[in-house]
Scaffold this motif. Structure first.
Motif, short mmCIF file in Angstrom:
data_model
loop_
_atom_site.label_atom_id
_atom_site.label_comp_id
_atom_site.label_asym_id
_atom_site.label_seq_id
_atom_site.Cartn_x
_atom_site.Cartn_y
_atom_site.Cartn_z
N ASN A 65 1.60 12.05 -3.48
CA ASN A 65 2.03 11.99 -1.76
C ASN A 65 3.18 11.29 -1.36
OD1 ASN A 65 -0.65 13.19 -0.91
ND2 ASN A 65 -1.36 11.09 -1.59
N ASN B 138 -0.61 6.12 -5.20
CA ASN B 138 -1.15 6.04 -3.91
C ASN B 138 0.12 6.16 -2.90
OD1 ASN B 138 -1.00 3.67 -4.55
ND2 ASN B 138 -2.67 3.13 -3.10
N ASP C 272 0.61 -1.21 -0.08
CA ASP C 272 0.04 0.08 -0.07
C ASP C 272 0.93 1.24 -0.20
OD1 ASP C 272 -2.29 -1.48 -0.12
OD2 ASP C 272 -2.61 -1.32 1.91
#
Length: 169
Positions: A50, A28, A7
């Motif tokens: 990000n 992400n 993730d």
């Protein structure tokens, strides 16, 4: 090629990449590891917004012209590349750690270092002077060992600096 992905981290180290042009980087992730490849150029690459850590250790990058670093980037590792200068490079204002150990950088004059930079490692380059170099006030560690610096004339060091290494110049 084999990619390691979860993730937060996308790891493409050691897979002999020469370019990122055709690689779809997940948007992400917070950490992108591209170390131990043969990447020569980063221009035109859109990094995830990000992204906090970008590791490009041990590639063949020669310059950073046109590279747009993401705004949240805090840790940038460009150790062991072939970068010759940093003129015109726009680093993220949030960058706190910048590793440029083992490149071919000769001059730092006119470089705009990020205001929040805390650690700057320029060991093992070809830097010959620090004239007119403006280091950010928040800088705590400055590493300039194994360069070609012969004097510190014109050098101004920040008041917050806790560690300065200049040996083997």
């Amino acid at each position: 090629p084999s990619y390691h992905f979860n993730d937060r981290i996308f790891n493409m180290s050691g897979i002999e990449l020469t370019s990122l042009q055709d690689i779809e980087i997940p948007q992400n992730i917070e950490e992108l590891i591209l170390s131990d490849n043969q990447i020569t150029n980063l221009s035109g690459i859109i990094f995830p917004p990000n992204l906090k850590k970008l590791d490009l250790f041990n590639n063949n990058i020669t310059d950073l012209d046109g590279v747009i670093f993401p705004p949240n980037l805090k840790d940038l590792n460009l150790d062991n590349n072939n970068i010759t200068n940093l003129n015109g490079v726009i680093f993220s204002d949030n960058l706190e750690i910048l590793n440029l150990y083992g490149n071919q950088i000769v001059n730092l004059s006119g470089i705009r270092f990020p205001l929040n930079l805390k650690i700057l490692n320029l060991d093992e380059n070809l830097i010959n002077n620090l004239n007119n170099v403006i280091f950010p006030n928040n800088l705590e560690g400055l590493f300039l060992e194994h360069n070609d610096i012969v004097n510190l004339y014109g050098a101004t060091f920040p008041q917050n600096l806790k560690e300065l290494k200049l040996s083997s110049n």
